[in-house]
Design a protein around this motif. Structure first.
Motif, PDB file in Angstrom:
ATOM      1  N   THR A 112      38.961  21.422  25.497  1.00  0.00           N
ATOM      2  CA  THR A 112      38.757  21.064  26.651  1.00  0.00           C
ATOM      3  C   THR A 112      38.171  22.041  27.549  1.00  0.00           C
ATOM      4  N   PRO A 113      36.291  21.789  27.381  1.00  0.00           N
ATOM      5  CA  PRO A 113      35.552  22.714  28.112  1.00  0.00           C
ATOM      6  C   PRO A 113      36.067  23.109  29.476  1.00  0.00           C
ATOM      7  N   ARG A 114      36.295  24.479  30.195  1.00  0.00           N
ATOM      8  CA  ARG A 114      37.295  24.596  32.048  1.00  0.00           C
ATOM      9  C   ARG A 114      35.859  25.579  31.939  1.00  0.00           C
ATOM     10  N   LEU A 115      34.902  24.601  32.862  1.00  0.00           N
ATOM     11  CA  LEU A 115      34.142  25.158  34.194  1.00  0.00           C
ATOM     12  C   LEU A 115      34.260  25.720  35.398  1.00  0.00           C
ATOM     13  N   LEU A 116      34.238  26.694  35.582  1.00  0.00           N
ATOM     14  CA  LEU A 116      34.043  27.207  37.692  1.00  0.00           C
ATOM     15  C   LEU A 116      32.791  27.166  38.006  1.00  0.00           C
ATOM     16  N   LEU A 117      33.297  25.776  39.448  1.00  0.00           N
ATOM     17  CA  LEU A 117      32.077  25.587  39.520  1.00  0.00           C
ATOM     18  C   LEU A 117      32.038  26.270  40.620  1.00  0.00           C
ATOM     19  N   LEU A 142      46.448  34.440  50.482  1.00  0.00           N
ATOM     20  CA  LEU A 142      47.533  34.968  50.442  1.00  0.00           C
ATOM     21  C   LEU A 142      48.065  34.131  49.247  1.00  0.00           C
ATOM     22  N   LYS A 143      48.371  32.719  49.098  1.00  0.00           N
ATOM     23  CA  LYS A 143      49.139  31.981  48.536  1.00  0.00           C
ATOM     24  C   LYS A 143      47.739  31.918  46.988  1.00  0.00           C
ATOM     25  N   ASP A 144      46.767  31.893  47.412  1.00  0.00           N
ATOM     26  CA  ASP A 144      46.112  31.763  46.050  1.00  0.00           C
ATOM     27  C   ASP A 144      46.498  32.760  45.315  1.00  0.00           C
ATOM     28  N   GLU A 145      45.373  34.278  45.269  1.00  0.00           N
ATOM     29  CA  GLU A 145      46.278  35.105  45.203  1.00  0.00           C
ATOM     30  C   GLU A 145      47.399  35.966  44.748  1.00  0.00           C
ATOM     31  N   GLN A 146      48.669  34.925  44.880  1.00  0.00           N
ATOM     32  CA  GLN A 146      49.877  34.782  44.076  1.00  0.00           C
ATOM     33  C   GLN A 146      50.196  33.929  43.888  1.00  0.00           C
ATOM     34  N   GLU A 147      48.982  32.520  43.349  1.00  0.00           N
ATOM     35  CA  GLU A 147      49.503  32.138  42.152  1.00  0.00           C
ATOM     36  C   GLU A 147      48.263  32.199  41.110  1.00  0.00           C
ATOM     37  N   GLY A 155      44.608  34.578  41.446  1.00  0.00           N
ATOM     38  CA  GLY A 155      43.954  35.900  41.397  1.00  0.00           C
ATOM     39  C   GLY A 155      42.623  35.249  41.431  1.00  0.00           C
ATOM     40  N   HIS A 156      42.052  36.338  41.802  1.00  0.00           N
ATOM     41  CA  HIS A 156      40.069  35.673  41.592  1.00  0.00           C
ATOM     42  C   HIS A 156      40.171  35.938  40.189  1.00  0.00           C
ATOM     43  N   ILE A 157      40.836  37.884  39.698  1.00  0.00           N
ATOM     44  CA  ILE A 157      40.296  38.525  39.153  1.00  0.00           C
ATOM     45  C   ILE A 157      40.416  37.177  37.748  1.00  0.00           C
ATOM     46  N   GLN A 158      41.417  36.239  37.936  1.00  0.00           N
ATOM     47  CA  GLN A 158      42.114  35.337  36.670  1.00  0.00           C
ATOM     48  C   GLN A 158      41.006  34.388  36.567  1.00  0.00           C
ATOM     49  N   LEU A 159      40.908  33.973  38.524  1.00  0.00           N
ATOM     50  CA  LEU A 159      40.325  32.720  38.339  1.00  0.00           C
ATOM     51  C   LEU A 159      38.892  33.221  37.731  1.00  0.00           C
ATOM     52  N   SER A 160      38.148  33.676  37.455  1.00  0.00           N
ATOM     53  CA  SER A 160      36.910  34.321  37.224  1.00  0.00           C
ATOM     54  C   SER A 160      36.979  34.060  35.141  1.00  0.00           C
ATOM     55  N   ARG A 161      38.010  34.447  35.598  1.00  0.00           N
ATOM     56  CA  ARG A 161      37.292  34.717  33.660  1.00  0.00           C
ATOM     57  C   ARG A 161      38.327  33.406  33.439  1.00  0.00           C
ATOM     58  N   GLN A 162      39.338  32.424  33.565  1.00  0.00           N
ATOM     59  CA  GLN A 162      40.128  31.321  32.729  1.00  0.00           C
ATOM     60  C   GLN A 162      39.124  30.123  32.368  1.00  0.00           C
ATOM     61  N   ALA A 168      33.262  34.200  46.675  1.00  0.00           N
ATOM     62  CA  ALA A 168      32.203  33.827  45.539  1.00  0.00           C
ATOM     63  C   ALA A 168      31.275  34.356  44.466  1.00  0.00           C
ATOM     64  N   THR A 169      30.762  35.429  45.254  1.00  0.00           N
ATOM     65  CA  THR A 169      30.403  36.771  44.760  1.00  0.00           C
ATOM     66  C   THR A 169      31.276  37.855  44.281  1.00  0.00           C
ATOM     67  N   THR A 170      32.471  37.958  44.297  1.00  0.00           N
ATOM     68  CA  THR A 170      33.151  38.336  43.726  1.00  0.00           C
ATOM     69  C   THR A 170      33.356  38.045  42.205  1.00  0.00           C
ATOM     70  N   LEU A 171      33.889  37.071  42.737  1.00  0.00           N
ATOM     71  CA  LEU A 171      34.029  36.345  40.825  1.00  0.00           C
ATOM     72  C   LEU A 171      32.681  36.357  40.003  1.00  0.00           C
ATOM     73  N   LEU A 172      31.669  36.532  41.268  1.00  0.00           N
ATOM     74  CA  LEU A 172      30.779  36.382  40.335  1.00  0.00           C
ATOM     75  C   LEU A 172      30.857  38.106  39.526  1.00  0.00           C
ATOM     76  N   LEU A 173      31.163  39.209  40.517  1.00  0.00           N
ATOM     77  CA  LEU A 173      31.411  40.793  39.835  1.00  0.00           C
ATOM     78  C   LEU A 173      32.526  41.016  38.663  1.00  0.00           C
ATOM     79  N   ALA A 174      32.871  39.720  39.292  1.00  0.00           N
ATOM     80  CA  ALA A 174      34.773  40.180  38.266  1.00  0.00           C
ATOM     81  C   ALA A 174      34.514  39.076  36.706  1.00  0.00           C
ATOM     82  N   THR A 175      33.610  38.374  36.721  1.00  0.00           N
ATOM     83  CA  THR A 175      34.022  37.759  35.065  1.00  0.00           C
ATOM     84  C   THR A 175      33.205  38.507  33.920  1.00  0.00           C
ATOM     85  N   ASP A 176      33.459  37.758  32.899  1.00  0.00           N
ATOM     86  CA  ASP A 176      33.189  38.574  31.897  1.00  0.00           C
ATOM     87  C   ASP A 176      33.001  37.301  31.184  1.00  0.00           C
TER      88      ASP A 176
END
Length: 417
Positions: free
Chosen positions: A2-7, A64-69, A71-78, A104-112
């Motif tokens: 299944t294609p995974r999108l981050l919108l 804190l809850k989102d980062e524990q579950e 994390g913005h780095i993972q979110l940018s790359r999943q 949003a901008t942190t995710l964009l800078l961290a994504t590969d």
């Protein structure tokens, strides 16, 4: 799989269309995670997005809850693809300059992963030099950019800047997901290891193209023009963008959609076209496809010219328009490869050879327009250079564009600057 999108949804009035976009993406079998900027939450709620995506909606970099579950780095790359829709002038500026001051901008800078930006903004904001400069930088960095639609805006103005319809965005998402994987934004451009060679033929090159006619006003309702549809020039712009180039398209008055990945500048007259062309320099190659009117009226009338009953036509003094191709041929910022088009009805090759020498061009693409080429969907051309003439059979204009861009890439790679 299944294609995974981050919108990522940024804060413009067009944000309301993101709900329909999510619905269509989910209908196509895609998994969607959504990120809302602070200003976007004034138009769309996390609750409505969460219901449609069936996933948590992310809004805060330091939750804190989102980062524990996750994390913005993972979110940018999943995700398989990151989509910003709408992409406001503000978020485009932050992306272009590497600013990461919210989630949003942190995710964009961290994504590969590959990134698709779908701009939407006021027409004047879209055409502002700062926005166009940011778009050029993002394109050079490998960001895929859709061109906004033309039309009436929420502010009451009319022009380029409307968010493309969700169906069109979905089609572009599906096109990008179908490309072979291997994107590395640190390399500065998309890098699809198994992609067709054409996807990188013009990587890092700036290609300047003109297309369509010019309209030279006689009075407020009449003008002098050539019968150009702009189809061939737009096809060449699309082919150049698909080959990885940064493309500037200076277009006369035509009703054609802007090819994706192309920066379009709309003009009316020959003098406006020349100004836009010179402002777009420097360029590695310039392909002057536009059918520019040779003459304009010396003084366009402020009021509609009326018949006076004498049977005599109104006096119409004509002066020559600037020769854009010849101007580039002797310009201080002359492109390394300068290509002109010659629309002829007789002695096609002979007129093209004379034009080649007279204009200071490297190639002339000559075509016989005595039939229905202008406005039609096919073209038969001869490539005239100092070393000879290459004759191509009649082909759809898209295939003519692909062949020409491949030839341009060969020429630029043989003589890099």
């Amino acid at each position: 799989m299944t294609p995974r999108l981050l919108l990522i949804i940024s804060g413009g009035i067009a944000a309301y269309k993101s709900l329909e976009l999510v619905r269509l993406l989910r209908k196509r079998g895609m998994t969607v995670r959504a990120v809302l900027t602070q200003s976007a939450q004034a138009f769309v709620t996390p609750l409505s997005l969460g219901v449609l995506t069936e996933n948590p909606v992310f809004t805060d970099l330091f939750n804190l809850k989102d980062e524990q579950e996750i994390g913005h780095i993972q979110l940018s790359r999943q995700a398989d693809l990151v989509v910003i829709a709408p992409a406001t002038a503000n978020i485009l500026a932050k992306m272009a300059n590497g600013i990461a001051d919210d989630l949003a901008t942190t995710l964009l800078l961290a994504t590969d992963k590959p990134v698709l930006a779908v701009p939407a903004m006021n027409v004047r904001m879209w055409h502002h030099r700062a926005t166009q400069r940011n778009l050029e930088r993002l394109h050079a960095d490998g960001v895929h950019i859709m061109t906004p639609d033309d039309g009436e805006m929420a502010c009451g103005e009319f022009g380029t800047g409307r968010l493309p319809e969700p169906e069109r965005i979905v089609a572009e998402v599906e096109r990008l997901l179908a490309l072979p994987k291997g994107h590395d934004p640190l390399a500065g451009q998309p890098d699809f290891a198994d992609a067709p060679e054409t996807s990188a033929l013009l990587r890092g090159k700036h290609i300047l193209i003109t297309a369509g006619p010019t309209h030279e006003p006689i009075d407020p309702v009449r003008y002098i023009a050539n019968r150009s549809s702009g189809k061939q020039g737009f096809a060449i712009a699309a082919a150049a963008a698909q080959a990885g180039a940064r493309v500037t398209l200076v277009a006369g008055p035509v009703h054609l959609p802007t090819p994706d990945g192309v920066t379009r500048i709309d003009v009316q007259t020959a003098r406006q076209m020349l100004g836009a062309v010179e402002s777009a320099l420097p360029a590695d190659a310039a392909i002057m496809v536009a059918a520019v009117a040779d003459w304009r009226t010396a003084d366009a009338a402020d009021q509609k010219l009326k018949k006076d009953g004498s049977g005599q036509p109104a006096p119409l003094a004509l002066v020559e328009n600037p020769d854009i191709l010849a101007t580039l041929g002797r310009h201080a910022q002359r492109p390394a490869l300068l290509i002109g088009f010659a629309a002829e009805t007789q002695n096609i090759a002979g007129h093209a050879q004379a034009k080649l020498a007279r204009k200071g061009a490297d190639w002339i693409v000559a075509n016989d327009v005595s039939g229905d080429v202008m406005g039609g969907d096919s073209n038969a051309v001869q490539i005239v250079t100092a070393s000879g003439i290459e004759t191509w059979p009649a082909l759809p204009k898209g295939q003519v564009a692909d062949k020409l861009i491949a030839k341009v890439a060969d020429a630029l790679s043989a003589h890099p600057h």
